[in-house]
Design an enzyme around this catalytic site. Structure first.
Site, PDB file in Angstrom:
ATOM      1  N   HIS A 145       0.855  -1.195   0.000  1.00 50.33           N
ATOM      2  CA  HIS A 145       0.000   0.000   0.000  1.00 50.33           C
ATOM      3  C   HIS A 145       0.893   1.248   0.000  1.00 50.33           C
ATOM      4  CE1 HIS A 145      -3.330   2.640   0.982  1.00 50.33           C
ATOM      5  NE2 HIS A 145      -4.150   1.651   1.176  1.00 50.33           N
ATOM      6  N   GLY A 149       0.281  -5.024   1.599  1.00 48.64           N
ATOM      7  CA  GLY A 149      -0.900  -5.158   0.756  1.00 48.64           C
ATOM      8  C   GLY A 149      -0.582  -5.833  -0.561  1.00 48.64           C
ATOM      9  N   TYR A 198      -5.197  -4.707  10.190  1.00 48.58           N
ATOM     10  CA  TYR A 198      -5.645  -5.248   8.899  1.00 48.58           C
ATOM     11  C   TYR A 198      -7.131  -5.597   8.993  1.00 48.58           C
ATOM     12  CZ  TYR A 198      -3.908  -6.419   4.283  1.00 48.58           C
ATOM     13  OH  TYR A 198      -3.633  -6.392   2.945  1.00 48.58           O
TER      14      TYR A 198
HETATM   15  O1  YXS Z   1      12.574   8.505  -0.497  1.00 59.24           O
HETATM   16  P1  YXS Z   1      11.860   8.472  -1.832  1.00 59.24           P
HETATM   17  O2  YXS Z   1      10.967   9.664  -2.074  1.00 59.24           O
HETATM   18  O3  YXS Z   1      12.764   8.125  -2.976  1.00 59.24           O
HETATM   19  O4  YXS Z   1      10.806   7.223  -1.744  1.00 59.24           O
HETATM   20  C1  YXS Z   1      11.313   5.949  -1.433  1.00 59.24           C
HETATM   21  C2  YXS Z   1      10.301   5.291  -0.517  1.00 59.24           C
HETATM   22  O5  YXS Z   1       9.725   6.164   0.429  1.00 59.24           O
HETATM   23  C3  YXS Z   1       9.253   4.867  -1.512  1.00 59.24           C
HETATM   24  N1  YXS Z   1       8.435   3.761  -0.981  1.00 59.24           N
HETATM   25  C4  YXS Z   1       7.139   3.864  -0.655  1.00 59.24           C
HETATM   26  N2  YXS Z   1       6.309   4.920  -0.692  1.00 59.24           N
HETATM   27  C5  YXS Z   1       5.034   4.708  -0.272  1.00 59.24           C
HETATM   28  N3  YXS Z   1       4.578   3.513   0.176  1.00 59.24           N
HETATM   29  C6  YXS Z   1       5.400   2.432   0.216  1.00 59.24           C
HETATM   30  N4  YXS Z   1       4.912   1.262   0.630  1.00 59.24           N
HETATM   31  C7  YXS Z   1       6.750   2.593  -0.204  1.00 59.24           C
HETATM   32  N5  YXS Z   1       7.832   1.766  -0.265  1.00 59.24           N
HETATM   33  C8  YXS Z   1       8.841   2.499  -0.756  1.00 59.24           C
HETATM   34  O6  YXS Z   1       9.963   4.440  -2.653  1.00 59.24           O
HETATM   35  C9  YXS Z   1      11.247   5.109  -2.699  1.00 59.24           C
HETATM   36  C10 YXS Z   1      12.333   4.055  -2.760  1.00 59.24           C
HETATM   37  O7  YXS Z   1      12.237   3.346  -1.557  1.00 59.24           O
HETATM   38  P2  YXS Z   1      13.540   2.840  -0.794  1.00 59.24           P
HETATM   39  O8  YXS Z   1      14.599   3.887  -0.898  1.00 59.24           O
HETATM   40  O9  YXS Z   1      13.125   2.406   0.547  1.00 59.24           O
HETATM   41  O10 YXS Z   1      13.959   1.588  -1.692  1.00 59.24           O
HETATM   42  P3  YXS Z   1      14.879   0.351  -1.265  1.00 59.24           P
HETATM   43  O11 YXS Z   1      15.149  -0.383  -2.521  1.00 59.24           O
HETATM   44  O12 YXS Z   1      15.979   0.820  -0.415  1.00 59.24           O
HETATM   45  O13 YXS Z   1      13.943  -0.539  -0.312  1.00 59.24           O
HETATM   46  C11 YXS Z   1      12.834  -1.182  -0.876  1.00 59.24           C
HETATM   47  C12 YXS Z   1      11.898  -1.631   0.273  1.00 59.24           C
HETATM   48  C13 YXS Z   1      10.604  -2.203  -0.340  1.00 59.24           C
HETATM   49  C14 YXS Z   1      12.607  -2.699   1.150  1.00 59.24           C
HETATM   50  C15 YXS Z   1      11.560  -0.405   1.130  1.00 59.24           C
HETATM   51  O14 YXS Z   1      11.109   0.647   0.251  1.00 59.24           O
HETATM   52  C16 YXS Z   1      10.472  -0.692   2.122  1.00 59.24           C
HETATM   53  O15 YXS Z   1      10.677  -1.340   3.161  1.00 59.24           O
HETATM   54  N6  YXS Z   1       9.238  -0.237   1.767  1.00 59.24           N
HETATM   55  C17 YXS Z   1       8.088  -0.433   2.659  1.00 59.24           C
HETATM   56  C18 YXS Z   1       7.636  -1.897   2.650  1.00 59.24           C
HETATM   57  C19 YXS Z   1       6.397  -2.000   3.553  1.00 59.24           C
HETATM   58  O16 YXS Z   1       6.500  -2.026   4.793  1.00 59.24           O
HETATM   59  N7  YXS Z   1       5.224  -1.969   2.938  1.00 59.24           N
HETATM   60  C20 YXS Z   1       3.936  -1.988   3.661  1.00 59.24           C
HETATM   61  C21 YXS Z   1       3.154  -0.765   3.229  1.00 59.24           C
HETATM   62  S1  YXS Z   1       1.652  -0.619   4.165  1.00 59.24           S
HETATM   63  C22 YXS Z   1       0.709  -1.864   3.565  1.00 59.24           C
HETATM   64  O17 YXS Z   1       0.970  -2.481   2.556  1.00 59.24           O
HETATM   65  C23 YXS Z   1      -0.546  -2.190   4.331  1.00 59.24           C
HETATM   66  C24 YXS Z   1      -1.286  -1.006   4.806  1.00 59.24           C
HETATM   67  S2  YXS Z   1      -0.116  -3.250   5.663  1.00 59.24           S
HETATM   68  O18 YXS Z   1       1.123  -2.735   6.197  1.00 59.24           O
HETATM   69  O19 YXS Z   1      -1.181  -3.166   6.617  1.00 59.24           O
HETATM   70  O20 YXS Z   1       0.013  -4.548   5.081  1.00 59.24           O
END
Ligand code: YXS
Length: 259
Positions: free
Chosen positions: A64, A108, A138
């Site tokens: 998400h 998500g 969730y």
């Molecule tokens: O800093 P900039 O502006 O370049 O943006 C970064 C991140 O902020 C952005 N980004 C996201 N923006 C919004 N929502 C996200 N879920 C998201 N994930 C990433 O993308 C740019 C590059 O990210 P960066 O620098 O972290 O890349 P990386 O290659 O170092 O790491 C990739 C990840 C996926 C390991 C890392 O981005 C990460 O941990 N992302 C969040 C993963 C996560 O926790 N997702 C859950 C989202 S909430 C959701 O799905 C539900 C509500 S729930 O949680 O209930 O299941």
């Protein structure tokens, strides 16, 4: 700017998540494009759809779009939330959807992959259920998507630890249909698609709906449903929920206080 690519070869449709700058975060724009593509494929007589990311990605989808989560006073995963609409669209699309997974899958997006009918992943892929990392309560149908694809003990381990599991383990647990080397991912995914495309589409469509209806058939009284919603409201109105989102946006570890 489009965040996805769409392609159809004969009766096989392909949707490619193509917003690497944001790690294919499931923003409302990206989700609207995927849903429109699914509808176009139905109208075009496609018999199977492959949902993939661009070749060579490290992240299939980061889940998400956290920037689109409400900070409080609103259910972050209510009926009309884009993620909820996408999961329903995948389930209601009459033709099978194959999740072709390369890279890591988060939150998500993990539910989206589990909502697909078949999951093919490469060996380096991982799958993570992340609400606990952000303080998100969730929602029931979302947890049911996970429960339909994953044994309850494994759903609890993944949800409570918020830690990724490797594709090979997911395959051993029956969560993923096939795990192959990255160089075989396309051939395996489109090989399954071709087998499906040559079979009777009406029979497949009705069996997909029957299987989803049976999988989602649950007894839950209105009283229980309303009690769960009240419990979830406490969580998404909590300081921890706000802390989880703020910490993500400020790129720091959250400090949860249980309030
Ligand atoms: O800093 P900039 O502006 O370049 O943006 C970064 C991140 O902020 C952005 N980004 C996201 N923006 C919004 N929502 C996200 N879920 C998201 N994930 C990433 O993308 C740019 C590059 O990210 P960066 O620098 O972290 O890349 P990386 O290659 O170092 O790491 C990739 C990840 C996926 C390991 C890392 O981005 C990460 O941990 N992302 C969040 C993963 C996560 O926790 N997702 C859950 C989202 S909430 C959701 O799905 C539900 C509500 S729930 O949680 O209930 O299941």
């Amino acid at each position: 700017m489009s965040l996805t690519l769409k392609d159809q070869r004969d009766t096989i449709g392909t949707i490619t998540l193509n917003h690497q700058e944001k790690r294919n975060a499931l923003s409302s724009q990206l989700i609207d494009e995927v849903m429109a593509a699914l509808k176009d494929f139905v109208d075009a007589g496609a018999r199977v759809v492959v949902l993939r990311a661009a070749p060579g990605v490290k992240v299939w989808s980061a889940g998400h779009d956290v920037e689109e989560l409400p900070l409080s006073n609103r259910d972050p995963l209510g009926w009309d939330d884009p993620l909820r609409r996408l999961v329903r669209a995948i389930e209601e699309t009459p033709m099978p959807v194959i999740a072709m997974i390369e890279g890591s899958v988060w939150g998500g997006a993990c539910e989206v992959a589990m909502a697909c009918d078949i999951v093919v992943a490469c060996e380096a892929s991982t799958f993570a259920i992340t609400p606990a990392k952000l303080g998100v309560p969730y929602n029931l149908t979302g947890l049911m998507t996970f429960m339909n694809a994953v044994h309850l003990h494994i759903v609890k381990e993944m949800a409570f630890t918020a830690q990724p599991i490797a594709a090979r383990r997911a395959e051993q647990l029956g969560i993923v249909n096939r795990v192959v080397p990255a160089e075989e991912l396309e051939a395996t995914s489109y090989g399954l698609a071709a087998q499906i495309a040559q079979n009777a589409p009406l029979s497949i469509a009705v069996m997909k709906e029957e299987l989803n209806l049976l999988a989602n058939a649950r007894d839950l009284s209105p009283q229980t449903f309303e009690r769960i919603q009240a419990l979830r409201r406490v969580v998404y109105n909590s300081a921890d929920y706000r802390e989880g989102i703020q910490a993500f946006l400020e790129k720091r570890r959250p400090l949860f206080r249980g309030e």
